[in-house]
Design an enzyme around this catalytic site. Structure first.
Site, PDB file in Angstrom:
ATOM      1  N   GLU A  28      -0.447  -9.215  -1.287  1.00 51.59           N
ATOM      2  CA  GLU A  28      -1.880  -9.516  -1.112  1.00 51.59           C
ATOM      3  C   GLU A  28      -2.610  -9.489  -2.455  1.00 51.59           C
ATOM      4  OE1 GLU A  28      -2.242  -6.502   2.140  1.00 51.59           O
ATOM      5  OE2 GLU A  28      -3.243  -8.140   3.194  1.00 51.59           O
ATOM      6  N   GLU A  81       4.156  -5.647   7.010  1.00 55.23           N
ATOM      7  CA  GLU A  81       3.323  -4.665   7.723  1.00 55.23           C
ATOM      8  C   GLU A  81       3.679  -4.556   9.202  1.00 55.23           C
ATOM      9  OE1 GLU A  81       2.295  -6.652   5.364  1.00 55.23           O
ATOM     10  OE2 GLU A  81       0.719  -5.717   4.153  1.00 55.23           O
ATOM     11  N   ALA A 138       0.867  -1.171   0.000  1.00 54.45           N
ATOM     12  CA  ALA A 138       0.000   0.000   0.000  1.00 54.45           C
ATOM     13  C   ALA A 138       0.909   1.228   0.000  1.00 54.45           C
ATOM     14  CB  ALA A 138      -0.873  -0.018   1.246  1.00 54.45           C
TER      15      ALA A 138
HETATM   16  C1  3H9 Z   1       0.494  -2.290   3.385  1.00 52.57           C
HETATM   17  O1  3H9 Z   1       0.720  -2.780   2.323  1.00 52.57           O
HETATM   18  C2  3H9 Z   1      -0.835  -2.372   4.094  1.00 52.57           C
HETATM   19  C3  3H9 Z   1      -1.765  -3.394   3.482  1.00 52.57           C
HETATM   20  O2  3H9 Z   1      -1.537  -4.668   4.023  1.00 52.57           O
HETATM   21  C4  3H9 Z   1      -3.202  -3.108   3.781  1.00 52.57           C
HETATM   22  C5  3H9 Z   1      -3.783  -1.853   3.295  1.00 52.57           C
HETATM   23  C6  3H9 Z   1      -5.274  -1.785   3.498  1.00 52.57           C
HETATM   24  N1  3H9 Z   1       4.611   3.552   0.113  1.00 52.57           N
HETATM   25  O3  3H9 Z   1      13.279   1.871   0.663  1.00 52.57           O
HETATM   26  P1  3H9 Z   1      13.731   2.646  -0.508  1.00 52.57           P
HETATM   27  C7  3H9 Z   1       9.418   5.031  -0.975  1.00 52.57           C
HETATM   28  S1  3H9 Z   1       1.655  -1.404   4.210  1.00 52.57           S
HETATM   29  C8  3H9 Z   1       5.106   4.776  -0.111  1.00 52.57           C
HETATM   30  O4  3H9 Z   1      14.770   3.672  -0.294  1.00 52.57           O
HETATM   31  P2  3H9 Z   1      14.911   0.293  -1.661  1.00 52.57           P
HETATM   32  C9  3H9 Z   1      10.477   5.332   0.065  1.00 52.57           C
HETATM   33  O5  3H9 Z   1       9.973   6.188   1.056  1.00 52.57           O
HETATM   34  C10 3H9 Z   1       3.051  -1.416   3.126  1.00 52.57           C
HETATM   35  N2  3H9 Z   1       6.406   5.024  -0.368  1.00 52.57           N
HETATM   36  O6  3H9 Z   1      14.188   1.689  -1.718  1.00 52.57           O
HETATM   37  C11 3H9 Z   1      11.543   5.984  -0.774  1.00 52.57           C
HETATM   38  O7  3H9 Z   1      11.168   7.326  -0.993  1.00 52.57           O
HETATM   39  P3  3H9 Z   1      12.269   8.469  -1.132  1.00 52.57           P
HETATM   40  C12 3H9 Z   1       3.784  -2.696   3.169  1.00 52.57           C
HETATM   41  C13 3H9 Z   1       7.236   3.994  -0.369  1.00 52.57           C
HETATM   42  O8  3H9 Z   1      15.178  -0.070  -3.052  1.00 52.57           O
HETATM   43  C14 3H9 Z   1      11.463   5.239  -2.099  1.00 52.57           C
HETATM   44  O9  3H9 Z   1      10.161   4.636  -2.118  1.00 52.57           O
HETATM   45  N3  3H9 Z   1       5.000  -2.575   2.383  1.00 52.57           N
HETATM   46  C15 3H9 Z   1       6.792   2.685  -0.126  1.00 52.57           C
HETATM   47  O10 3H9 Z   1      16.019   0.322  -0.669  1.00 52.57           O
HETATM   48  C16 3H9 Z   1      12.490   4.158  -2.265  1.00 52.57           C
HETATM   49  O11 3H9 Z   1      12.436   3.299  -1.121  1.00 52.57           O
HETATM   50  C17 3H9 Z   1       6.163  -2.191   2.921  1.00 52.57           C
HETATM   51  O12 3H9 Z   1       6.248  -1.973   4.101  1.00 52.57           O
HETATM   52  C18 3H9 Z   1       5.423   2.486   0.141  1.00 52.57           C
HETATM   53  N4  3H9 Z   1       4.922   1.260   0.364  1.00 52.57           N
HETATM   54  O13 3H9 Z   1      13.834  -0.710  -1.059  1.00 52.57           O
HETATM   55  C19 3H9 Z   1       7.329  -2.100   1.972  1.00 52.57           C
HETATM   56  N5  3H9 Z   1       7.850   1.848  -0.183  1.00 52.57           N
HETATM   57  O14 3H9 Z   1      13.117   8.084  -2.303  1.00 52.57           O
HETATM   58  C20 3H9 Z   1       8.088  -0.842   2.210  1.00 52.57           C
HETATM   59  C21 3H9 Z   1       8.915   2.601  -0.483  1.00 52.57           C
HETATM   60  O15 3H9 Z   1      11.474   9.699  -1.316  1.00 52.57           O
HETATM   61  N6  3H9 Z   1       9.176  -0.622   1.292  1.00 52.57           N
HETATM   62  N7  3H9 Z   1       8.550   3.905  -0.604  1.00 52.57           N
HETATM   63  O16 3H9 Z   1      13.026   8.437   0.166  1.00 52.57           O
HETATM   64  C22 3H9 Z   1      10.345  -1.277   1.359  1.00 52.57           C
HETATM   65  O17 3H9 Z   1      10.548  -2.181   2.152  1.00 52.57           O
HETATM   66  C23 3H9 Z   1      11.435  -0.847   0.418  1.00 52.57           C
HETATM   67  O18 3H9 Z   1      11.101   0.443  -0.032  1.00 52.57           O
HETATM   68  C24 3H9 Z   1      11.678  -1.725  -0.826  1.00 52.57           C
HETATM   69  C25 3H9 Z   1      12.687  -1.030  -1.759  1.00 52.57           C
HETATM   70  C26 3H9 Z   1      12.238  -3.074  -0.356  1.00 52.57           C
HETATM   71  C27 3H9 Z   1      10.406  -1.933  -1.577  1.00 52.57           C
END
Ligand code: 3H9
Length: 693
Positions: free
Chosen positions: A108, A128, A66
């Site tokens: 999901e 999450e 999300a």
């Molecule tokens: C969810 O899904 C809830 C659902 O179950 C239910 C809903 C009803 N959203 O980490 P990076 C941004 S909760 C918005 O440096 P990497 C991040 O801030 C979500 N922004 O890259 C950054 O911005 P900036 C569950 C996001 O290559 C840029 O992207 N998912 C999101 O080292 C690059 O990120 C997670 O918790 C997001 N979801 O790693 C996954 N994700 O450049 C969270 C990233 O401005 N994300 N950004 O600083 C991660 O674990 C890592 O970002 C990922 C890439 C492994 C994907």
């Protein structure tokens, strides 16, 4: 190829419709992405030529969840559940094509597809829990139906990403397709699904694995017990466990309902707010306003370390771990050998847990060269001084290094408190001097305070930050002041803790409050661990402080079996009557009438003093932003992440309340205590640290 909106296209390849998402950086399920999926699905379903649909992403990853920035805001249609329904209820098979990471809402969504293929480097996870949440779009009910409750429990409570091979073995992924040809592989798989007339398999209907676990509550009881320490204080892991229990014991729809209820509860709570804040804080901390991303950096191919003690050894390991050769200099052969021996032992310990093989150990040890000769550092690109904290000795070493080490190399100090600008006066190239304050044990602790001196150049800062990332640290850039950010705040707290001893509290009373708050230990247990004799000199000891008296009685901390506490063989602490008497004697001399200090007062005085010191640090420009201070305290001192760091905690309590309490405690806070003008201003304006931009 038909554009759906700015972030999606529908391509048609023979009988296959390919729904392509392209929403950098991570294809998060923003409103626009959700709308595109619903619309794209409808277009594909309406197109009679299309027999199967592939859902694939451009860029570095499949949907990573999300959109975290949208969480907590008013929902916008279509919801994630509507998106999922559009896929799961499709009359044509939908295949998720995964590369990078399918995380959270992304996984999901993939679980609502009828089949999933992935490239070998892909990973799947439900992280999450790290945001203080649980998968709120059916993940808790679908995942255990595919992989079984045991793996599902592990995945939802740890948030760990599972690699493609494991995903395939667990049934989470149906086929691995060649790296570099995800689209081709997914289309080929889709054709197979059509040719073999495979069914529209809905994960929600798979029941074997959950039924098999029914009536076995021990699965959950044992899991809770085994992880109690890891989960201490956190709400989300327990909530996640309950949803997996529901998947096992309830019908799908009822499980979904519980998932939704618990998700909303977590979403509205302070823990998740804190953990989402930390998610962004961890990414912000790398951004330095006046050191842009394109600042040139210095290649670091060889590192020198002066000092093979605990710090020097631990620091060296960080570089050897990533393949950078390190030369370690000591004064005496036996100290050098001891230092190298400790490093080897540390590495060998990792072979027992299976994290390293003996070949890895040999390879890393092979990158370390010990010497008694400072001249051996001449061709290093970075030299880190890690000797004891004495200004004259450090200046002497820097003066020598300046003459020996090649021009263009960085000269760093691991000082934890000394004035870096003064150290820099010992060299002709102060622009190349920087502080790299590692935390002990340096091979384990994630935090690195990068200390910017008055003259430190931007490329030296950029290089240090980049290097920190490379060795797996989280780095905060801080300015020069006694104790920098972390220890300065620690000091503000210890002043309160020590003052309370004089007013009637015992070390264990104070430690308990801070432990219950979520810290790994309180200040006195921490002192015992570090050793009370740090900086204590027997000959100069005059029984003038509690600490001195303890040391004089050979109560120098855990290592001597006694300090503030008494310790048994297993190092279990118990309150000490000896310490209690020493404290009472000092308290009596101070003229205070002992009183019972409430837990509330202990917590407030300790934490509010920290918040106040943090505000001063901001006023002075020592930290760039409040969230950097929080990163320091979370990663360097174990501040509970679910409370977001001291500054976030101040915002949670309300700065107005913090100031009011500090005023109420008034003189008890100490004669030199002053309230930070910035804190008072924010409080008066009803603002938060988070509002500072
Ligand atoms: C969810 O899904 C809830 C659902 O179950 C239910 C809903 C009803 N959203 O980490 P990076 C941004 S909760 C918005 O440096 P990497 C991040 O801030 C979500 N922004 O890259 C950054 O911005 P900036 C569950 C996001 O290559 C840029 O992207 N998912 C999101 O080292 C690059 O990120 C997670 O918790 C997001 N979801 O790693 C996954 N994700 O450049 C969270 C990233 O401005 N994300 N950004 O600083 C991660 O674990 C890592 O970002 C990922 C890439 C492994 C994907």
């Amino acid at each position: 190829m038909g554009a759906i909106n700015a972030v999606a296209n529908l391509a048609v390849e023979g009988e296959i419709g390919i729904l392509i998402l392209n929403s950098p950086p991570v294809n998060a399920l923003s409103h626009q992405v959700r709308a595109a999926i619903v619309e794209g699905m409808q277009l594909a379903i309406d197109n009679a030529a299309i027999k199967a649909i592939v859902l694939i992403c451009e860029g570095k990853t499949f949907i990573a969840g999300a959109d975290i920035t949208e969480l907590g805001k008013p929902p916008q249609s279509p919801s994630l559940v509507e998106v999922e329904d559009s896929i799961e209820n499709s009359p044509k098979p939908v295949i998720a094509a995964i590369h990078g990471t399918a995380l959270g809402g992304g996984l999901e969504v993939a679980l609502c597809c009828h089949y999933r293929v992935a490239v070998p480097s892909a990973k799947c996870g439900l992280p999450e829990v790290n945001l203080g949440l649980l998968p709120g779009a059916g993940g808790t009910q679908r995942l255990p139906r595919i992989v079984g409750p045991e793996l599902a429990l592990e995945m939802v409570t740890s948030g760990k990403h599972v690699d493609a091979k494991t995903s395939l073995a667990a049934g989470l992924v149906d086929e691995i397709v060649p790296e570099g040809d995800l689209r081709g592989g997914a289309v080929a798989f889709a054709k197979k699904v059509i040719a073999e007339k495979r069914p529209l398999r809905k994960v929600r209907d798979l029941n074997d694995k959950v039924v098999a676990a029914r009536g076995k509550p021990e699965i959950f009881a044992e899991f809770r017990k085994a992880n109690a320490r890891r989960f201490r204080g956190f709400l989300a892991p327990e909530y996640n466990i309950r949803t997996i229990e529901a998947a096992v014991s309830l019908p799908f729809a009822a499980g979904l309902q519980l998932e939704h209820k618990l998700f909303m509860e977590l979403m509205g709570g302070t823990q998740s707010a804190a953990q989402r804040y930390v998610f962004f804080a961890e990414r912000q901390v790398w951004k330095i306003p006046d050191v842009p991303e394109d600042t040139p950096t210095i290649p670091i191919k060889k590192v020198g370390i002066v000092g093979a003690g605990t710090m020097g050894g631990g620091i060296s390991m960080n570089f050897a771990n990533v393949g950078i050769p390190v030369t370690i200099v000591e004064m005496k052969q036996d100290a050098l050998e001891r230092g190298l021996g400790v490093i080897r032992k540390n590495y060998e310990r990792s072979t027992k847990s299976g994290r390293l093989t003996m070949a890895d150990v040999d390879k890393r040890m092979g990158l370390l060269t010990g010497t008694l000769n400072l001249e051996a550092l001449a061709d290093c690109d970075l030299v880190i001084e890690a000797i004891f904290e004495n200004m004259d000795v450090k200046k002497d070493v820097f003066g020598k290094l300046d003459k020996i080490v090649k021009q263009g190399a960085i000269l760093a100090s691991n000082t934890s408190a000394l004035d870096l600008n003064e150290i820099a006066t010992a060299v002709q190239r102060p622009q190349f001097v920087i502080g790299l304050h590692f935390f002990s044990p340096a091979n384990v602790m994630r935090l690195l305070e990068v200390v910017r001196g008055a003259k430190t150049s931007k490329p030296v800062i950029a290089t240090s930050m980049q290097l920190a990332k490379k060795i797996g640290k989280i780095a905060a850039l801080v300015g020069v002041c006694p104790g920098f950010v972390g220890n300065r705040i620690l000091y503000a707290r210890s002043l309160q803790a020590n003052a309370m001893l004089m007013e009637g509290a015992m070390p264990w009373d104070i430690d308990k409050v801070l432990y219950d708050f979520g810290l790994p230990m309180g200040p006195f247990a921490m002192s015992d661990l570090a050793g009370l004799d740090l900086g204590w000199i027997k000959e100069k000891s005059k029984s003038s402080t509690i600490r001195e008296v303890l040391c004089e009685k050979d109560r120098r901390g855990q290592k001597t079996g006694a300090g503030f506490y008494d310790y048994d063989e297993q190092r279990n602490a118990r309150p000490s009557p000896v310490t209690e008497q020493i404290i009472k004697d000092f308290a009596a001399k101070s003229g205070n009438t002992p009183r019972k200090i409430s837990e509330e007062e202990i917590l407030e005085r300790c934490t509010y003093a920290m918040i106040n010191e943090g505000a001063k640090i901001l006023e002075e420009g020592i930290a760039i932003r409040p969230s950097d201070i929080d990163i320091v305290w979370i990663n360097g001192y174990g501040w509970p992440v679910y409370r977001g760091g001291p500054m976030f905690y101040g915002d949670t309590v309300g700065l107005k309340n913090v100031v009011a309490k500090l005023k109420e405690y008034g003189p008890r806070m100490g004669k030199d205590f002053t309230i930070s003008p910035l804190l008072e201003k924010l409080a008066a304006e009803g603002r938060r640290f988070q509002d500072l931009k």
